[in-house]
Design an enzyme around this catalytic site. Structure first.
Site, PDB file in Angstrom:
ATOM      1  N   LYS A 272       0.866  -1.190   0.000  1.00 39.95           N
ATOM      2  CA  LYS A 272       0.000   0.000   0.000  1.00 39.95           C
ATOM      3  C   LYS A 272       0.889   1.222   0.000  1.00 39.95           C
ATOM      4  O   LYS A 272       2.016   1.188   0.499  1.00 39.95           O
ATOM      5  CB  LYS A 272      -0.896   0.020   1.235  1.00 39.95           C
ATOM      6  CG  LYS A 272      -2.108   0.899   1.077  1.00 39.95           C
ATOM      7  CD  LYS A 272      -3.208   0.186   0.308  1.00 39.95           C
ATOM      8  CE  LYS A 272      -4.434   1.039   0.130  1.00 39.95           C
ATOM      9  NZ  LYS A 272      -5.549   0.245  -0.424  1.00 39.95           N
TER      10      LYS A 272
HETATM   11  P1  NAD Z   1     -12.795   8.006  -3.006  1.00 39.14           P
HETATM   12  O1  NAD Z   1     -11.775   9.003  -2.665  1.00 39.14           O
HETATM   13  O2  NAD Z   1     -13.172   7.784  -4.420  1.00 39.14           O
HETATM   14  O3  NAD Z   1     -14.161   8.348  -2.197  1.00 39.14           O
HETATM   15  C1  NAD Z   1     -14.195   8.503  -0.827  1.00 39.14           C
HETATM   16  C2  NAD Z   1     -15.596   8.961  -0.444  1.00 39.14           C
HETATM   17  O4  NAD Z   1     -15.690   9.039   0.986  1.00 39.14           O
HETATM   18  C3  NAD Z   1     -15.955  10.361  -0.973  1.00 39.14           C
HETATM   19  O5  NAD Z   1     -17.292  10.359  -1.396  1.00 39.14           O
HETATM   20  C4  NAD Z   1     -15.798  11.251   0.260  1.00 39.14           C
HETATM   21  O6  NAD Z   1     -16.575  12.422   0.208  1.00 39.14           O
HETATM   22  C5  NAD Z   1     -16.284  10.284   1.322  1.00 39.14           C
HETATM   23  N1  NAD Z   1     -15.883  10.675   2.674  1.00 39.14           N
HETATM   24  C6  NAD Z   1     -14.679  11.114   3.105  1.00 39.14           C
HETATM   25  N2  NAD Z   1     -14.747  11.434   4.414  1.00 39.14           N
HETATM   26  C7  NAD Z   1     -16.020  11.170   4.803  1.00 39.14           C
HETATM   27  C8  NAD Z   1     -16.714  11.311   6.020  1.00 39.14           C
HETATM   28  N3  NAD Z   1     -16.105  11.773   7.105  1.00 39.14           N
HETATM   29  N4  NAD Z   1     -18.023  10.951   6.061  1.00 39.14           N
HETATM   30  C9  NAD Z   1     -18.664  10.497   4.962  1.00 39.14           C
HETATM   31  N5  NAD Z   1     -18.040  10.341   3.775  1.00 39.14           N
HETATM   32  C10 NAD Z   1     -16.754  10.686   3.703  1.00 39.14           C
HETATM   33  O7  NAD Z   1     -12.331   6.628  -2.323  1.00 39.14           O
HETATM   34  P2  NAD Z   1     -12.712   5.146  -2.751  1.00 39.14           P
HETATM   35  O8  NAD Z   1     -11.745   4.685  -3.758  1.00 39.14           O
HETATM   36  O9  NAD Z   1     -14.172   5.067  -3.014  1.00 39.14           O
HETATM   37  O10 NAD Z   1     -12.356   4.358  -1.395  1.00 39.14           O
HETATM   38  C11 NAD Z   1     -13.260   4.310  -0.301  1.00 39.14           C
HETATM   39  C12 NAD Z   1     -12.851   3.178   0.621  1.00 39.14           C
HETATM   40  O11 NAD Z   1     -12.873   1.927  -0.110  1.00 39.14           O
HETATM   41  C13 NAD Z   1     -11.457   3.285   1.218  1.00 39.14           C
HETATM   42  O12 NAD Z   1     -11.452   2.704   2.490  1.00 39.14           O
HETATM   43  C14 NAD Z   1     -10.624   2.410   0.281  1.00 39.14           C
HETATM   44  O13 NAD Z   1      -9.453   1.916   0.902  1.00 39.14           O
HETATM   45  C15 NAD Z   1     -11.603   1.296  -0.011  1.00 39.14           C
HETATM   46  N6  NAD Z   1     -11.324   0.547  -1.240  1.00 39.14           N
HETATM   47  C16 NAD Z   1     -11.224   1.177  -2.448  1.00 39.14           C
HETATM   48  C17 NAD Z   1     -10.987   0.422  -3.590  1.00 39.14           C
HETATM   49  C18 NAD Z   1     -10.950   1.041  -4.971  1.00 39.14           C
HETATM   50  O14 NAD Z   1     -10.846   0.288  -5.951  1.00 39.14           O
HETATM   51  N7  NAD Z   1     -11.056   2.360  -5.118  1.00 39.14           N
HETATM   52  C19 NAD Z   1     -10.797  -0.961  -3.496  1.00 39.14           C
HETATM   53  C20 NAD Z   1     -10.923  -1.572  -2.243  1.00 39.14           C
HETATM   54  C21 NAD Z   1     -11.183  -0.803  -1.137  1.00 39.14           C
END
Ligand code: NAD
Length: 411
Positions: free
Chosen positions: A106
């Site tokens: 990561k």
């Molecule tokens: P992203 O940056 O695209 O979106 C994050 C979202 O969370 C945004 O809508 C943001 O406004 C919201 N957010 C941030 N702080 C917040 C709060 N305090 N309250 C409510 N909403 C809040 O990120 P992502 O890629 O969607 O990742 C989200 C989660 O999923 C993370 O934990 C990441 O590790 C996990 N994840 C992502 C992927 C991927 O392929 N992108 C894969 C596996 C896991």
């Protein structure tokens, strides 16, 4: 992000130890699987007007026992070494659980992505890539997007990598479709989350059609999870992002809000705070934003029968224990959000073979492999009479330990 006073990495290792003991692994092997192979910390000077701001960046490589390390890059103000270690370790368990030939890694930069200009974001990722190029590569360590980064960020990363090392599009996944990305990758994590939600309802004899869903996060994961839940007949009644949340008990039309960058501009029957969405009365709760959002302070107020972990580590270990005694079924992150790295694996193989799949084939493969992993975790949970998280760790720790021992890493 707080993990009840303990660290995020310690919380992952608690599960690794538990699985290792159930499997009867040697204590030295458990110790090896609980440490990271390599940790690189870099400084990233960023031009700010006439001055310079120095950011801290990370790449942690947890394990290469089963293949090249794989894992996203997070841009968020709370990123620190402990969090990156925890997320790198989770990648090892995730890739093993879904049986793709990767290890775990990561990366991250401690910076508030929402305050960066596009030029600053590009400068940061290029500098991150230059500083880490010696440990990256399609057979060494392959980054991907995570919170605060996206396909454009990966395009800059690939471009910088090519300048330094020559053409190697498989050096990073989650790229734009027009630039060696794979149709289907962008939606893959959210799609997998929604498919797992539907499979969990079915397994527990609850009708998928009309089941109510609340989602925290409207980024890559939350947005696609919402869309596919709706396509599968579920009713998304609440969704939030950092700007706050929207509620509609009749069901939010996700198609009509999908293109909104944030929920701030969305008209809604009712508006709530960003974290209130977690306490909505619903069948399925999908935390898809930050870690440790469900903890000892709010777990008694959770009002869902099923939690599908779209985010990584959204529930602390203490809250997880408490919720299970309340009868809540929790599908762990390493299973629920593994569609992302599965999709990245498909992109990586297509780049290496210089052959691209149509999106239907991508979706079919994703759904079939997710279903298989889901079935296997349930089988193991029955076999050992344990919860789904413990079962998922038993499957993955056994696979990684076996590879580790076969490689002769102990001699
Ligand atoms: P992203 O940056 O695209 O979106 C994050 C979202 O969370 C945004 O809508 C943001 O406004 C919201 N957010 C941030 N702080 C917040 C709060 N305090 N309250 C409510 N909403 C809040 O990120 P992502 O890629 O969607 O990742 C989200 C989660 O999923 C993370 O934990 C990441 O590790 C996990 N994840 C992502 C992927 C991927 O392929 N992108 C894969 C596996 C896991």
């Amino acid at each position: 992000m707080t993990h009840s006073g303990s660290s995020a990495f310690a919380e992952v290792n608690e599960k690794v130890h538990q699985a290792g003991e159930i499997l009867g692994l040697k204590s030295g092997v458990i110790a090896a699987l609980s440490s990271c192979e390599r940790e690189v910390v870099i400084s990233i000077p960023l031009r700010k007007g006439n001055d310079v701001e120095v950011l801290t960046g990370y790449r942690v490589q947890h394990s290469s026992a089963r293949g090249p390390r794989k894992g996203g890059i997070r841009f968020h103000q709370d990123v620190d070494l402990d969090e990156v270690r925890a997320l790198a370790s989770l990648m090892t368990w995730k890739t093993a659980l879904i049986d793709v030939p990767f290890g775990g890694a990561k990366g991250g930069v401690a910076v508030d992505a929402s305050l960066l200009t596009l030029i600053e974001k590009e400068e940061i990722i290029r500098r991150w890539t230059r500083s880490l190029v010696h440990v990256l590569g399609h057979h060494r360590d392959i980054p991907a997007p995570d919170m605060g980064t996206d396909s454009q960020t990966m395009a800059w990363l690939m471009d910088e990598f090519h300048r330094l090392e020559g053409f190697q599009p498989a050096c990073v996944t989650g790229k734009p479709v027009e630039l060696f990305g794979a149709p289907g990758r962008e939606e893959a994590t959210g799609r997998g989350v929604a498919q797992i939600a539907a499979a969990t309802l079915e397994k527990n004899n609850v009708k998928v059609k009309g089941a109510t869903v609340a989602i925290q996060g409207f980024g890559n994961v939350g947005r696609y999870a919402a869309l596919v839940c709706q396509e599968l007949g579920m009713k998304v009644i609440a969704i939030s992002d950092v700007s706050g949340g929207v509620v509609d008990k009749k069901g939010i039309d996700i198609t009509s809000i999908f293109m909104h960058k944030t929920l701030e501009s969305v008209q809604a029957e009712e508006r709530i705070g960003a974290s209130e969405v977690l306490e909505i009365n619903c069948d399925v709760l999908i935390p898809a934003a930050l870690g440790a959002v469900i903890n000892e302070t709010n777990c008694a107020r959770i009002n869902a029968d099923f939690i599908i972990e779209g985010a990584n580590q959204p529930i602390t270990i203490a809250a997880d224990r408490e919720l299970r005694t309340q009868g809540v079924v929790i599908v762990p992150d390493i299973l629920a959000n593994s569609g992302g790295v599965m999709g990245s694996y498909f992109e990586w193989t297509q780049n290496i073979q210089e052959f691209s799949w149509p999106i239907d084939k991508f979706r079919r493969e994703l759904d079939t492999r997710m279903e298989k992993a889901f079935g296997n975790v349930h089988k193991v949970s029955k076999k050992y009479s344990v919860d789904l998280r413990t079962a998922a760790f038993i499957v993955s720790v056994e696979r990684v330990a076996r590879a580790f021992e076969l490689r002769g890493s102990l001699v």
